[in-house]
Design a protein around this motif. Sequence first.
Motif, short mmCIF file in Angstrom:
data_model
loop_
_atom_site.label_atom_id
_atom_site.label_comp_id
_atom_site.label_asym_id
_atom_site.label_seq_id
_atom_site.Cartn_x
_atom_site.Cartn_y
_atom_site.Cartn_z
N MET A 21 0.86 -1.19 0.00
CA MET A 21 0.00 0.00 0.00
C MET A 21 0.89 1.23 0.00
SD MET A 21 -3.11 -0.79 2.69
CE MET A 21 -2.14 -1.63 3.95
N THR A 22 0.68 2.11 -0.97
CA THR A 22 1.52 3.29 -1.07
C THR A 22 0.71 4.52 -1.47
OG1 THR A 22 3.42 1.96 -1.77
CG2 THR A 22 3.51 4.32 -2.22
N LEU A 23 0.90 5.60 -0.73
CA LEU A 23 0.43 6.93 -1.14
C LEU A 23 1.67 7.79 -1.32
CD1 LEU A 23 -2.35 5.88 -0.12
CD2 LEU A 23 -2.77 8.17 0.78
N GLU A 24 1.76 8.45 -2.45
CA GLU A 24 2.92 9.29 -2.73
C GLU A 24 2.47 10.69 -3.14
OE1 GLU A 24 6.89 9.36 -5.62
OE2 GLU A 24 5.64 7.56 -5.49
N ALA A 25 2.79 11.66 -2.27
CA ALA A 25 2.49 13.07 -2.52
C ALA A 25 1.02 13.28 -2.87
CB ALA A 25 3.39 13.62 -3.63
N VAL A 26 0.13 12.68 -2.07
CA VAL A 26 -1.32 12.75 -2.33
C VAL A 26 -1.92 13.98 -1.66
CG1 VAL A 26 -3.53 11.67 -1.77
CG2 VAL A 26 -1.68 10.29 -2.74
N SER A 27 -2.70 14.72 -2.43
CA SER A 27 -3.44 15.87 -1.90
C SER A 27 -4.90 15.76 -2.33
CB SER A 27 -2.85 17.18 -2.42
OG SER A 27 -1.54 17.37 -1.95
N LYS A 28 -5.78 16.33 -1.49
CA LYS A 28 -7.21 16.30 -1.79
C LYS A 28 -7.88 17.49 -1.13
CE LYS A 28 -11.10 14.52 -3.35
NZ LYS A 28 -11.37 14.39 -4.79
N SER A 29 -8.75 18.16 -1.89
CA SER A 29 -9.53 19.28 -1.36
C SER A 29 -10.99 19.06 -1.70
CB SER A 29 -9.06 20.60 -1.97
OG SER A 29 -7.73 20.89 -1.62
N TYR A 30 -11.86 19.62 -0.85
CA TYR A 30 -13.30 19.63 -1.11
C TYR A 30 -13.75 21.09 -1.04
CZ TYR A 30 -13.37 14.56 -0.41
OH TYR A 30 -13.14 13.21 -0.52
N ASP A 31 -14.38 21.55 -2.10
CA ASP A 31 -14.83 22.96 -2.16
C ASP A 31 -13.68 23.91 -1.84
OD1 ASP A 31 -17.44 22.18 -2.76
OD2 ASP A 31 -17.93 21.97 -0.63
N LYS A 32 -12.51 23.59 -2.41
CA LYS A 32 -11.29 24.40 -2.28
C LYS A 32 -10.71 24.41 -0.86
CE LYS A 32 -12.47 27.45 -6.15
NZ LYS A 32 -12.65 28.85 -6.61
N ILE A 33 -11.26 23.55 0.00
CA ILE A 33 -10.71 23.44 1.36
C ILE A 33 -9.80 22.21 1.41
CG2 ILE A 33 -11.24 23.10 3.81
CD1 ILE A 33 -13.96 24.41 3.27
N PRO A 34 -8.50 22.39 1.68
CA PRO A 34 -7.58 21.25 1.71
C PRO A 34 -7.93 20.26 2.82
CG PRO A 34 -6.40 23.33 1.60
CD PRO A 34 -7.82 23.67 1.92
N VAL A 35 -8.00 18.99 2.45
CA VAL A 35 -8.24 17.92 3.43
C VAL A 35 -6.97 17.11 3.64
CG1 VAL A 35 -9.60 15.87 3.96
CG2 VAL A 35 -10.68 17.83 2.83
N LEU A 36 -6.29 16.80 2.54
CA LEU A 36 -5.00 16.11 2.60
C LEU A 36 -3.97 16.96 1.87
CD1 LEU A 36 -6.02 12.41 1.79
CD2 LEU A 36 -5.80 13.50 4.04
N LYS A 37 -2.77 17.04 2.47
CA LYS A 37 -1.73 17.91 1.92
C LYS A 37 -0.43 17.12 1.73
CE LYS A 37 -3.70 21.46 4.95
NZ LYS A 37 -3.43 22.31 6.14
N ASN A 38 -0.22 16.66 0.51
CA ASN A 38 1.05 16.04 0.15
C ASN A 38 1.40 14.85 1.05
OD1 ASN A 38 3.19 16.17 -1.75
ND2 ASN A 38 4.55 16.97 -0.17
N ILE A 39 0.45 13.94 1.22
CA ILE A 39 0.66 12.79 2.11
C ILE A 39 1.39 11.67 1.39
CG2 ILE A 39 -0.62 10.82 3.06
CD1 ILE A 39 -2.31 12.65 4.57
#
Length: 265
Positions: free
Chosen positions: A1-19
């Motif tokens: 299982m690997t996440l590399e530099a993952v980011s996610k926003s909802y309605d322009k609000i960051p939820v995940l930042k470069n995980i």
Amino acid sequence: MTLEAVSKSYDKIPVLKNISFHIKPGERVSLLGPGGCGKSTVLKILLGLTPPDQGAVQLMDRDMVAASEREKQETLRKVGMAFQQGGLFDFMTVEENLTFAMEHMTDMSVDEMSQKIEALLKTVKLTRTRRMFPHELSGGMKRRIGIARALATDPVVSIFDEPTSGLDPVTSTIILNMIHELGTQTETGAQLVATSSVEIAIRFAERLILINEGEVVADGSWKDLILNSTDWVKHFLSVRLIGIDIEYARELGLPDEFIRQHWKL
């Protein structure tokens, strides 16, 4: 299982930042963090249920960002997932819930599935619930059945989202012991628990991935992190443990240096 530099926003609000993190086959890991820090989003992205805005996601060597829906489903057949409230189908009995998972994710025969159900229910000490419906079960019983269903398919990867939240200490201990026991019985590969409880996290796994405000702020052995990390990490891990009975502190495996710092000996 690997996440590399993952980011996610909802309605322009960051939820995940470069995980970024990697979990090896056969490894057991706790994904820890306060409520609302992004743990559930991490799980959804890892399972291919939610696309990241950027970054790479690999699950059992499958690129979950580029994969087609058919390819994702093939991969998810090898994953066991237990949701916060059990995630059982209300209109199915316990037996039917367990059978449904095996019918859709394994090639077991009817006899093999029946034997598997009997063994699972015996392990979770709920043999009499076979023909009961979810509304007839307590919260703790639903969690135990949900975890049994997650592990019924002998998954390569097992993921548990807040498996003990809202449960009493005795039931929580039963559930953690059950995950460990069933994982051993089914030769499960990697196991990941997402939780906001420090105690549950350190009891489940040696390795912690700690998230705060959408970022990985620590990743390593909790015994090292509780002594040698940033002030925020050390405070987050210790504040929920200081004050417990010293014998229980030793039972949890808290480092001697930590015990000497916070208990008068």
